[in-house]
Motif scaffolding. Structure first.
Motif, short mmCIF file in Angstrom:
data_model
loop_
_atom_site.label_atom_id
_atom_site.label_comp_id
_atom_site.label_asym_id
_atom_site.label_seq_id
_atom_site.Cartn_x
_atom_site.Cartn_y
_atom_site.Cartn_z
N ASP A 229 -10.32 -23.83 81.88
CA ASP A 229 -11.60 -23.19 81.57
C ASP A 229 -12.63 -24.24 81.15
O ASP A 229 -12.77 -24.53 79.96
CB ASP A 229 -11.39 -22.18 80.43
N PRO A 230 -13.35 -24.78 82.10
CA PRO A 230 -14.40 -25.75 81.73
C PRO A 230 -15.54 -25.03 81.03
O PRO A 230 -15.76 -23.84 81.26
CB PRO A 230 -14.86 -26.30 83.09
N PRO A 231 -16.26 -25.72 80.16
CA PRO A 231 -17.37 -25.06 79.47
C PRO A 231 -18.44 -24.67 80.47
O PRO A 231 -18.74 -25.40 81.41
CB PRO A 231 -17.88 -26.13 78.50
N THR A 232 -19.03 -23.51 80.29
CA THR A 232 -20.08 -23.07 81.20
C THR A 232 -21.46 -23.41 80.69
O THR A 232 -22.44 -23.31 81.41
CB THR A 232 -19.98 -21.55 81.41
N ASN A 233 -21.55 -23.81 79.39
CA ASN A 233 -22.84 -24.22 78.86
C ASN A 233 -23.17 -25.64 79.31
O ASN A 233 -22.27 -26.43 79.61
CB ASN A 233 -22.85 -24.16 77.33
N GLY B 298 -15.58 -19.76 89.08
CA GLY B 298 -14.26 -19.71 89.69
C GLY B 298 -14.15 -20.50 90.97
O GLY B 298 -13.06 -20.60 91.54
N LYS B 299 -15.26 -21.06 91.44
CA LYS B 299 -15.25 -21.85 92.68
C LYS B 299 -15.14 -23.33 92.35
O LYS B 299 -15.15 -23.72 91.18
CB LYS B 299 -16.48 -21.52 93.50
N TYR B 300 -15.03 -24.14 93.38
CA TYR B 300 -14.74 -25.56 93.20
C TYR B 300 -15.75 -26.38 94.00
O TYR B 300 -16.03 -26.08 95.16
CB TYR B 300 -13.32 -25.85 93.67
N GLY B 301 -16.30 -27.41 93.36
CA GLY B 301 -17.41 -28.16 93.92
C GLY B 301 -17.25 -28.58 95.36
O GLY B 301 -18.01 -28.15 96.24
N ASP B 302 -16.28 -29.44 95.66
CA ASP B 302 -16.19 -29.96 97.03
C ASP B 302 -15.81 -28.90 98.04
O ASP B 302 -16.12 -29.04 99.23
CB ASP B 302 -15.23 -31.16 97.09
N GLU B 303 -15.14 -27.84 97.62
CA GLU B 303 -14.92 -26.72 98.54
C GLU B 303 -16.25 -26.11 98.96
O GLU B 303 -16.48 -25.81 100.13
CB GLU B 303 -14.05 -25.64 97.88
N GLY C 97 -24.03 -30.24 84.40
CA GLY C 97 -22.90 -29.33 84.37
C GLY C 97 -21.71 -29.82 85.17
O GLY C 97 -21.64 -30.96 85.60
N SER C 98 -20.77 -28.93 85.40
CA SER C 98 -19.52 -29.28 86.09
C SER C 98 -19.75 -29.55 87.57
O SER C 98 -20.54 -28.88 88.22
CB SER C 98 -18.51 -28.14 85.93
N ARG C 99 -19.00 -30.52 88.07
CA ARG C 99 -19.01 -30.78 89.52
C ARG C 99 -17.76 -30.21 90.19
O ARG C 99 -17.68 -30.20 91.41
CB ARG C 99 -19.08 -32.29 89.79
N TYR C 100 -16.81 -29.74 89.40
CA TYR C 100 -15.55 -29.25 89.94
C TYR C 100 -15.43 -27.72 89.77
O TYR C 100 -16.10 -26.98 90.47
CB TYR C 100 -14.38 -30.01 89.32
N LYS C 101 -14.64 -27.25 88.84
CA LYS C 101 -14.54 -25.80 88.67
C LYS C 101 -15.83 -25.26 88.04
O LYS C 101 -16.41 -25.88 87.17
CB LYS C 101 -13.34 -25.46 87.78
N ASP C 102 -16.26 -24.10 88.51
CA ASP C 102 -17.53 -23.49 88.07
C ASP C 102 -18.69 -24.47 88.24
O ASP C 102 -19.44 -24.74 87.29
CB ASP C 102 -17.45 -23.04 86.60
N PRO C 103 -18.89 -25.01 89.42
CA PRO C 103 -19.86 -26.09 89.57
C PRO C 103 -21.31 -25.62 89.46
O PRO C 103 -21.64 -24.47 89.77
CB PRO C 103 -19.59 -26.59 90.99
N ILE C 104 -22.16 -26.52 88.99
CA ILE C 104 -23.60 -26.31 89.00
C ILE C 104 -24.13 -26.85 90.31
O ILE C 104 -24.08 -28.06 90.56
CB ILE C 104 -24.28 -27.02 87.81
N ILE C 105 -24.63 -25.99 91.19
CA ILE C 105 -25.04 -26.39 92.53
C ILE C 105 -26.49 -25.99 92.76
O ILE C 105 -26.87 -24.83 92.55
CB ILE C 105 -24.13 -25.78 93.61
N TYR C 106 -27.29 -26.94 93.20
CA TYR C 106 -28.70 -26.72 93.53
C TYR C 106 -28.81 -26.73 95.06
O TYR C 106 -28.53 -27.74 95.70
CB TYR C 106 -29.53 -27.84 92.91
N GLN C 107 -29.16 -25.61 95.62
CA GLN C 107 -29.12 -25.44 97.07
C GLN C 107 -30.50 -25.03 97.60
O GLN C 107 -31.00 -23.95 97.28
CB GLN C 107 -28.07 -24.39 97.43
N ASN C 108 -31.08 -25.91 98.37
CA ASN C 108 -32.35 -25.62 99.04
C ASN C 108 -33.40 -25.04 98.10
O ASN C 108 -34.07 -24.05 98.41
CB ASN C 108 -32.12 -24.69 100.24
N GLY C 109 -33.52 -25.68 96.92
CA GLY C 109 -34.59 -25.32 96.01
C GLY C 109 -34.24 -24.34 94.92
O GLY C 109 -35.08 -24.03 94.07
N LYS C 110 -32.99 -23.83 94.91
CA LYS C 110 -32.60 -22.86 93.89
C LYS C 110 -31.20 -23.18 93.38
O LYS C 110 -30.34 -23.62 94.14
CB LYS C 110 -32.61 -21.44 94.45
#
Length: 437
Positions: A212-216, A161-166, A141-154
């Motif tokens: 609007d990046p794709p969310t799929n 609406g958020k941004y990856g490096d932020e 998925g996206s690393r910038y707007k609407d990022p897909i983030i895996y945090q501590n196992g979830k």
């Protein structure tokens, strides 16, 4: 400065060459926070890495040249000991926040034998993690707007609406806030998403609100890997916004350290993973245009910014021209922390921590590169080269005069050697055998 072992933060930007930073002469982008970091610390003029991200990241995290442990693009050996393990074992509180991309890079229909290989983020030795691209390529998925983030196992469900490096920076600040009063110091690794393709609006771009990046995970039957190659929202004009936002967000972390009284107790290292993208050209001073050389083995591919600060330890406003390569970071950080590598753990690099303290240290006469461009050794030609300040020699015999031909357009073969070229070749050629012994 306290008697506690120093905190250490390792920051690595993605696809940003030496020429992009103002203090290095770059004039295309405003980078006031990195320029300020150099004014508060030490800037290196000859920091070199490998021309692509995975080769650099594997060497950075292990202190080893790639011929020892490179198993394929987007992969680190599952049993490799990283600096996450080393610092955790030494009692440091450890955190990685940013890009992982070292497990199962290949999609199902591309080199399936490399599928499900590499090291999972859970096994990388860090106490806590907040990362992008933790698992399969088609799931990243996206690393910038609407990022897909895996945090501590979830996987997080609050990133629209958020941004990856932020988010990666916020997690680091939260981690430091929780650990700063601990008896043990912290080690933080921030492998940034910025400024890699796709080139998209940053939160400071006027276009960001409507973007609007794709969310799929896939779109139109194509994988994210295919979309990332340019089919989706990849406009080089946004590179400027991305460089400047990456500078701003690094400044946010540096400000936090200062506000919390942690600057003098924290060694902060900033570098890049390879040269700038080939479709981006940047100005140095007023008249010199440099186009990115990511993937190339000349200076445009290997020469990256390197800035280090720790007020009271690293002399402010200092400039160092020693040759530094990517394997040198791990021994430098271990040296700063007073950590001995485990018995039998091979480290090819050399510490430049004495130089950071204003001492002469043990500068290298030359630096060695082992570069495997993409997937696996049976799929890509291995490129090895050795360079000093004036000359560069490839294992295949091409010699280049770096003072006259920095872009390596005029190879000198042994039959063409003049006295200077012959002397340079005689000095550099034995390094291949020495390194590979």
């Amino acid at each position: 400065m306290s008697d506690k072992r120093p905190n250490i933060i390792m920051i690595m930007s993605d696809d940003l060459g030496y020429e992009c930073i103002g203090v290095n002469g770059g004039t295309s982008y405003a980078t006031p926070r990195l320029d300020e970091m150099a004014a508060n610390g030490m800037r290196f003029d000859e920091g070199h890495v490998l021309p692509l991200c995975t080769p650099t990241r594997v060497a950075l995290m292990t202190g080893k040249h790639n011929f020892r442990n490179y198993i394929g693009f987007g992969l680190i050996p599952p049993d490799e000991v990283t600096y996450g393990h080393l610092f955790s074992d030494a009692g440091y509180n450890t955190c990685i926040s940013g890009k992982w991309q070292l497990y199962s890079y290949n999609p199902p229909d591309e080199m399936p034998e490399m599928r499900n290989k590499g090291q999972t983020i859970e096994d990388a030795g860090f106490d806590e993690f907040c990362v992008w691209h933790a698992h399969q390529t088609e799931e990243k998925g996206s690393r910038y707007k609407d990022p897909i983030i895996y945090q501590n196992g979830k996987y997080r469900d609050d990133t629209m609406g958020k941004y990856g490096d932020e988010e990666f920076c916020k997690y680091i600040i939260d981690f430091i806030g929780r650990k700063k009063d601990d008896d043990n110091p912290f080690f933080v690794y921030w492998p940034m998403a910025l400024t890699h393709k796709p080139h998209e609006p940053s939160p400071d771009s006027p276009e960001f609100a409507d973007f609007d990046p794709p969310t799929n995970r896939t779109r139109g039957g194509r994988t994210w890997a295919e979309l990332e190659d340019g089919a989706f929202a990849d406009d080089p004009r946004f590179y400027k916004d991305m460089v400047e936002y990456h500078d701003k967000i690094i400044g946010r972390l540096l400000d936090y350290l200062e506000e919390q009284g942690l600057s003098e107790d924290t060694l902060v290292i900033y570098t890049g993973d390879n040269g700038s993208p080939h479709d981006v050209c940047s100005m140095v001073h007023r008249h010199n245009e440099i186009c990115g050389g990511k993937g190339k083995t000349n200076d445009r591919g290997t020469h990256v910014p390197l800035i280090v600060q720790q007020p009271g330890t690293v002399p402010a406003g200092s400039v160092n021209d020693d040759l530094i390569d990517v394997t040198d970071f791990l021994p430098t950080m271990l040296d700063a922390a007073g950590i001995d590598a485990p018995e039998g753990y091979v480290i090819d690099g050399e510490s430049f921590y004495p130089q950071l303290k204003g001492e002469k240290g043990n500068p290298k006469d030359s630096i060695f590169f082992h570069f495997e461009p993409m997937s696996a050794r049976n799929q890509a030609r291995c490129i090895r080269m050795v360079r000093n300040r004036d000359w560069k020699l490839y294992e295949t015999g091409e010699l280049y005069d770096l003072n006259a031909d920095l872009d390596e357009e005029l190879p000198i073969f042994e039959s063409q050697d003049g006295p200077e070229a012959a002397a340079a070749r005689a000095k550099l050629k034995p390094v291949f055998a020495e390194m590979l012994a």
